[in-house]
Design a protein around this motif. Structure first.
Motif, PDB file in Angstrom:
ATOM      1  N   ALA A 115      -7.962   8.559  -0.422  1.00 53.91           N
ATOM      2  CA  ALA A 115      -6.221   8.089  -0.563  1.00 53.91           C
ATOM      3  C   ALA A 115      -5.724   6.774  -0.792  1.00 53.91           C
ATOM      4  O   ALA A 115      -6.358   5.836  -0.164  1.00 53.91           O
ATOM      5  CB  ALA A 115      -6.245   8.627   1.461  1.00 53.91           C
ATOM      6  N   TYR A 116      -4.211   6.134  -0.753  1.00 54.28           N
ATOM      7  CA  TYR A 116      -4.284   5.281  -0.694  1.00 54.28           C
ATOM      8  C   TYR A 116      -2.708   5.713  -0.455  1.00 54.28           C
ATOM      9  O   TYR A 116      -2.209   5.983  -1.161  1.00 54.28           O
ATOM     10  CB  TYR A 116      -4.937   4.953  -2.036  1.00 54.28           C
ATOM     11  CG  TYR A 116      -3.708   3.259  -3.129  1.00 54.28           C
ATOM     12  CD1 TYR A 116      -4.222   2.203  -2.347  1.00 54.28           C
ATOM     13  CD2 TYR A 116      -2.662   3.308  -3.573  1.00 54.28           C
ATOM     14  CE1 TYR A 116      -3.695   1.285  -2.948  1.00 54.28           C
ATOM     15  CE2 TYR A 116      -2.068   2.309  -4.121  1.00 54.28           C
ATOM     16  CZ  TYR A 116      -2.556   1.362  -3.628  1.00 54.28           C
ATOM     17  OH  TYR A 116      -2.105  -0.325  -3.387  1.00 54.28           O
ATOM     18  N   GLY A 127       5.529   2.943  -0.251  1.00 54.87           N
ATOM     19  CA  GLY A 127       5.204   3.465   0.893  1.00 54.87           C
ATOM     20  C   GLY A 127       5.452   5.159   1.510  1.00 54.87           C
ATOM     21  O   GLY A 127       5.105   5.990   2.259  1.00 54.87           O
ATOM     22  N   ILE A 128       4.066   5.578   0.334  1.00 58.95           N
ATOM     23  CA  ILE A 128       4.483   7.327  -0.216  1.00 58.95           C
ATOM     24  C   ILE A 128       2.244   7.514   0.152  1.00 58.95           C
ATOM     25  O   ILE A 128       1.521   6.205  -0.624  1.00 58.95           O
ATOM     26  CB  ILE A 128       4.233   8.196  -1.148  1.00 58.95           C
ATOM     27  CG1 ILE A 128       5.745   7.611  -2.098  1.00 58.95           C
ATOM     28  CG2 ILE A 128       3.865   9.140  -1.624  1.00 58.95           C
ATOM     29  CD1 ILE A 128       6.414   8.764  -0.593  1.00 58.95           C
ATOM     30  N   LEU A 129       1.930   7.587   0.912  1.00 58.85           N
ATOM     31  CA  LEU A 129      -0.054   7.874   1.119  1.00 58.85           C
ATOM     32  C   LEU A 129      -0.161   9.301   0.379  1.00 58.85           C
ATOM     33  O   LEU A 129       0.817  10.083   0.244  1.00 58.85           O
ATOM     34  CB  LEU A 129      -0.176   8.185   3.107  1.00 58.85           C
ATOM     35  CG  LEU A 129      -1.154   8.650   3.171  1.00 58.85           C
ATOM     36  CD1 LEU A 129      -2.231   7.804   2.549  1.00 58.85           C
ATOM     37  CD2 LEU A 129      -1.140   9.568   4.168  1.00 58.85           C
ATOM     38  N   ASN A 130      -0.907   8.713  -0.807  1.00 61.10           N
ATOM     39  CA  ASN A 130      -1.021   9.794  -1.226  1.00 61.10           C
ATOM     40  C   ASN A 130      -2.664   9.855  -1.062  1.00 61.10           C
ATOM     41  O   ASN A 130      -3.497   9.000  -1.114  1.00 61.10           O
ATOM     42  CB  ASN A 130      -1.304   8.897  -2.958  1.00 61.10           C
ATOM     43  CG  ASN A 130       0.495   8.705  -3.425  1.00 61.10           C
ATOM     44  OD1 ASN A 130       0.908   9.716  -3.666  1.00 61.10           O
ATOM     45  ND2 ASN A 130       0.309   6.780  -3.440  1.00 61.10           N
ATOM     46  N   LYS A 137       6.631  11.915   3.346  1.00 60.67           N
ATOM     47  CA  LYS A 137       6.138  10.749   2.740  1.00 60.67           C
ATOM     48  C   LYS A 137       4.763  10.151   2.887  1.00 60.67           C
ATOM     49  O   LYS A 137       3.844   9.354   2.027  1.00 60.67           O
ATOM     50  CB  LYS A 137       6.256   9.489   3.874  1.00 60.67           C
ATOM     51  CG  LYS A 137       7.509   8.783   4.357  1.00 60.67           C
ATOM     52  CD  LYS A 137       8.060   7.834   2.962  1.00 60.67           C
ATOM     53  CE  LYS A 137       9.335   7.636   2.982  1.00 60.67           C
ATOM     54  NZ  LYS A 137      10.363   6.733   2.245  1.00 60.67           N
ATOM     55  N   VAL A 138       4.174  11.996   2.572  1.00 62.08           N
ATOM     56  CA  VAL A 138       3.008  12.114   2.378  1.00 62.08           C
ATOM     57  C   VAL A 138       2.560  12.851   0.989  1.00 62.08           C
ATOM     58  O   VAL A 138       2.953  14.047   0.986  1.00 62.08           O
ATOM     59  CB  VAL A 138       2.013  13.094   3.488  1.00 62.08           C
ATOM     60  CG1 VAL A 138       0.543  13.021   3.228  1.00 62.08           C
ATOM     61  CG2 VAL A 138       1.767  12.059   4.464  1.00 62.08           C
TER      62      VAL A 138
END
Length: 424
Positions: A192-193, A198-201, A226-227
């Motif tokens: 995860a990053y 502002g997007i959580l990848n 946003k995920v």
């Protein structure tokens, strides 16, 4: 089959070459600058109250960048594929061995494992329930406050009393199946990053990115849009990666540290924490005429859910729906019970409850055939569902019923061999 582009044609699996020559990129292969490694501290007790958690020694270690407990979760501390009943990090109570209690992010996997040893958790061990019978007895310890019976369903068709009255032979037995591990070669893995946008990848070994996203977002207190969850090449799953595994853990640690975090379950963790095939106890009563025609099936199915639901209530229900098998049975009465215990969580596994049902109803068919002096093939051919006949739920099919034709092909194949196994 020449007129079909796909059916009946020999097609190469799209990812087979990449996997065979080692070019496939799995989540565990991913590398990022500043990558941290995450690990979870897990309960050694199947049922216990958490008195206190002391993380000070772990937090003080050089190279440890985050130590999280339930109080550090920015959103809700719960998830679940169908029912939200599983804590991300246990706060007050653990319900199975392997429940996560704390998370650590460190410069290396070995350092993270060492930091876990520094966390001190004080438990008060509680009595648990480890069999279906114990879980359902009056006054049993509750796995969840609402009780240990998660769901009861019924299937009713015709009148089983009349069906058994018309039967010349009745066979009644109890069948039990065991908990089974998926044992996929690639263990559960996520990276995860939080991007600059502002997007959580979240890159992960998963089966269902949108269900993962739906469960991750409320825990990290972010809007779903946003995920972003990206399915990597998945090295085996078989239903076991339908559920959240490492995704939320990696996401929480990435948000806390502001750096990419990789979480890889060891094989030991996978065995302890991942969902299993449901153990079931099935009572079944089958009635047939002297000619081998099925008249009635009655049954009761109990599944050991383990500590949390996953989608186990659907799976248990499906076992009941299929307990009469691929046969025309005019009278059916089946009850199913999905039961919480303090055992390892059970969830999706190839077949989704039908294999447990098949073990029971096919065993019954073999016993009926033997007692009636009919061949196992003949009794199945006599009762196989055909177009226009209704299954246990009353649904009739006009097409897509391949069972009888499959039996015919099996018969032809067997008749092609003599008693010594040679081709005629």
């Amino acid at each position: 089959m020449d007129n079909f582009a796909v059916v009946g044609q020999g097609l190469e699996k799209k990812d087979s070459e990449a996997k065979a020559v080692g070019k496939a990129l799995y989540t565990g292969d991913m590398k990022f600058e500043g990558l941290l490694h995450g690990k979870a501290l897990r309960s050694a007790y199947p049922h216990a109250r958490i008195i206190s958690i002391d993380t000070a020694a772990a937090e003080a270690m050089p190279g440890v960048h985050a130590v999280l407990t339930a109080k550090d979760i920015p959103g809700i501390n719960i998830f679940g594929l169908a029912i939200q009943d599983q804590p991300v990090l246990a706060r007050d109570r653990v319900r199975m061995m392997g429940d996560a209690v704390a998370l650590v992010a460190a410069d290396s996997s070995d350092l993270a494992a060492e930091a876990l040893l520094k966390i001190k958790v004080e438990y008060e061990e509680l009595p648990g329930v480890f069999t279906i019978e114990d879980a359902l007895r009056e006054g049993a310890p509750k796995v969840h406050e609402k009780g240990n019976l998660l769901q009861h369903t019924q299937v009713r068709k015709g009148n089983v009393e009349e069906g058994f009255a018309k039967s010349d032979l009745i066979v009644e037995n109890v069948y039990e199946t065991q908990r089974v591990e998926h044992a996929y070669i690639e263990p559960e893995t996520s990276v995860a990053y939080l991007g600059c946008d502002g997007i959580l990848n979240v890159w992960t070994s998963t089966q269902y990115v949108f269900r993962d996203r739906r469960q991750i977002a409320p825990v990290v207190n972010m809007p779903v849009n946003k995920v972003r969850v990206i399915q990597m090449v998945t090295g085996g799953a078989f239903g076991g990666k339908d559920d959240i595994t490492t995704e939320i853990q990696a996401a929480l640690l990435a948000l806390k540290t502001g750096r990419p975090v990789k979480v890889v379950w060891s094989r030991h963790e996978s065995i302890i924490c991942s969902t299993k095939r449901h153990p079931m106890k099935i009572w079944i009563k089958t009635g047939a005429t002297k000619d081998g025609i099925l008249m009635a099936v009655e049954g009761t199915v109990h599944s050991d859910k383990g500590a949390y639901c996953s989608i186990g209530h659907f799976i248990t229900k499906k076992t009941g729906l299929h307990l009469a098998g691929p046969y025309f049975v005019p009278n059916v009465a089946v009850d199913t019970y999905a039961v919480y215990t303090n055992n390892t969580i059970c969830g999706p596994f190839r077949g989704f409850g039908i294999l447990q049902a098949s073990f029971a109803h096919e065993s019954q068919m073999d016993i009926l055939a033997e007692k009636l002096g009919i061949s196992p093939l003949e009794i199945r051919m006599k009762n196989a569902l055909k177009p226009g006949l209704a299954n246990a739920t009353g649904q009739s099919f006009e097409q897509g019923l391949g069972f009888y034709d499959t039996l015919l092909r099996a018969r032809d194949h067997m008749e092609a061999y003599d008693l010594e196994g040679g081709v005629r």
